[in-house]
Design an enzyme around this catalytic site. Sequence first.
Site, mmCIF file in Angstrom:
data_model
loop_
_atom_site.group_PDB
_atom_site.id
_atom_site.type_symbol
_atom_site.label_atom_id
_atom_site.label_comp_id
_atom_site.label_asym_id
_atom_site.label_seq_id
_atom_site.Cartn_x
_atom_site.Cartn_y
_atom_site.Cartn_z
ATOM 1 N N ARG A 199 0.887 -1.259 0.050
ATOM 2 C CA ARG A 199 -0.020 0.017 -0.007
ATOM 3 C C ARG A 199 0.995 1.307 -0.131
ATOM 4 O O ARG A 199 1.911 1.191 0.435
ATOM 5 C CB ARG A 199 -0.912 -0.027 1.209
ATOM 6 N N LYS A 213 -1.760 -2.693 8.208
ATOM 7 C CA LYS A 213 -2.745 -2.287 9.045
ATOM 8 C C LYS A 213 -2.850 -2.990 10.239
ATOM 9 O O LYS A 213 -2.769 -4.086 10.422
ATOM 10 C CB LYS A 213 -4.255 -2.686 8.188
ATOM 11 N N HIS A 219 -2.491 2.397 -5.846
ATOM 12 C CA HIS A 219 -3.175 1.265 -5.586
ATOM 13 C C HIS A 219 -3.415 0.294 -6.558
ATOM 14 O O HIS A 219 -3.491 -0.871 -6.417
ATOM 15 C CB HIS A 219 -4.366 1.611 -4.777
ATOM 16 N N ARG A 221 -0.572 -2.255 -6.850
ATOM 17 C CA ARG A 221 -1.153 -3.127 -5.791
ATOM 18 C C ARG A 221 -2.174 -4.306 -6.464
ATOM 19 O O ARG A 221 -1.984 -5.474 -6.408
ATOM 20 C CB ARG A 221 -1.496 -2.800 -4.750
ATOM 21 N N HIS A 253 -3.404 -9.152 3.860
ATOM 22 C CA HIS A 253 -5.186 -9.418 4.079
ATOM 23 C C HIS A 253 -5.322 -10.313 5.133
ATOM 24 O O HIS A 253 -4.738 -11.418 5.395
ATOM 25 C CB HIS A 253 -5.863 -9.888 2.875
ATOM 26 N N TYR A 269 -9.837 -10.621 -6.340
ATOM 27 C CA TYR A 269 -8.842 -10.650 -7.683
ATOM 28 C C TYR A 269 -9.028 -11.933 -8.729
ATOM 29 O O TYR A 269 -8.714 -11.753 -9.647
ATOM 30 C CB TYR A 269 -7.182 -10.706 -7.181
#
Length: 312
Positions: free
Chosen positions: A159, A183, A252, A255, A278, A287
């Site tokens: 990111r 995150k 992004h 990514r 994730h 995806y």
Amino acid sequence: MLLTKLIINFEFHCKYEKNLSEKTLNAYSIDLNQFIEYKNFKYLKILEIDKHLIKEYIGNLYAFNLKAKTIKRKIAVIKAFFNYLDYEDIIDINPFNKLKIAIKEPIRLPKTIELRDVKKLLSYLYKIKINFKEKQSYAYKALVRDIVIIELLFSTGVRVSELSNILDQDIDINIGIIKIKGKGDKERIIQVCDFEVKKLLKEYYKLFYEDINKIHFFLVNRLGNKISEQSIRLMINKYEKTVFTSKHLTPHMFRHSFATLLLEEGVDIRYIQNMLGHSSISTTEIYTKVNLKHQRKILKSKHPRKNFEFLK
């Protein structure tokens, strides 16, 4: 007890007990302030906030034509606040226990960059680099940094916020290992395996060595400070306008392309989940919906219809 005081306590809990990131804390603060400003909730006592007032507030969010994802996030923050109050025995009944809220988000397929466009962009930048005459100038140093940023976005799928915050101690340019803080402060390791990219990283580090050692962030701007996310976006936008006539690129999208292209090469989705950071496989599975190139290849070569010969 008034809502304002309780929110201060909740924010303390989020910062020092849950160790949430500054970005998340800011988002929580905005959403909570919006909640208590609605019809002057801030002057109400916590026991006066029931499910009917919460439902009214949620209805008000829809009136602003906010995206489903935004509404869902705002409700999640308020729910987390009331769960905290319930856990601390500040309230006897959690109003969210009596609410059934189902917000359906539209499935938005991630936008990717065609591989040929990535090649075109990098080819353009490397050509400038090779032909650059004043290699002691800041302009050359900035160019090398810009190429490093684009190479890392494409090579690692990080990111833009993660890239901006890479510390010098988190990257080993000799073997190409980068520790990424994602995150929720979750850490993961990404490897840069391409020889040319590792060579570029070494050149960049040599050019910016003094600045990096002063601030201890790996990516540095003109003023010797950490490069910002917005600066990265503007840089990509600058080259996008030069190289392409009608394409819009964002950090992004690199990514998204990273994940989609790996899927097309047959990489197991759980490896991709790990590399992207994730927490849920369902996030990565989006995806598979854009992997049309690989789907076409499979159907063209594997579908049994290809063996029908009665019309030949």
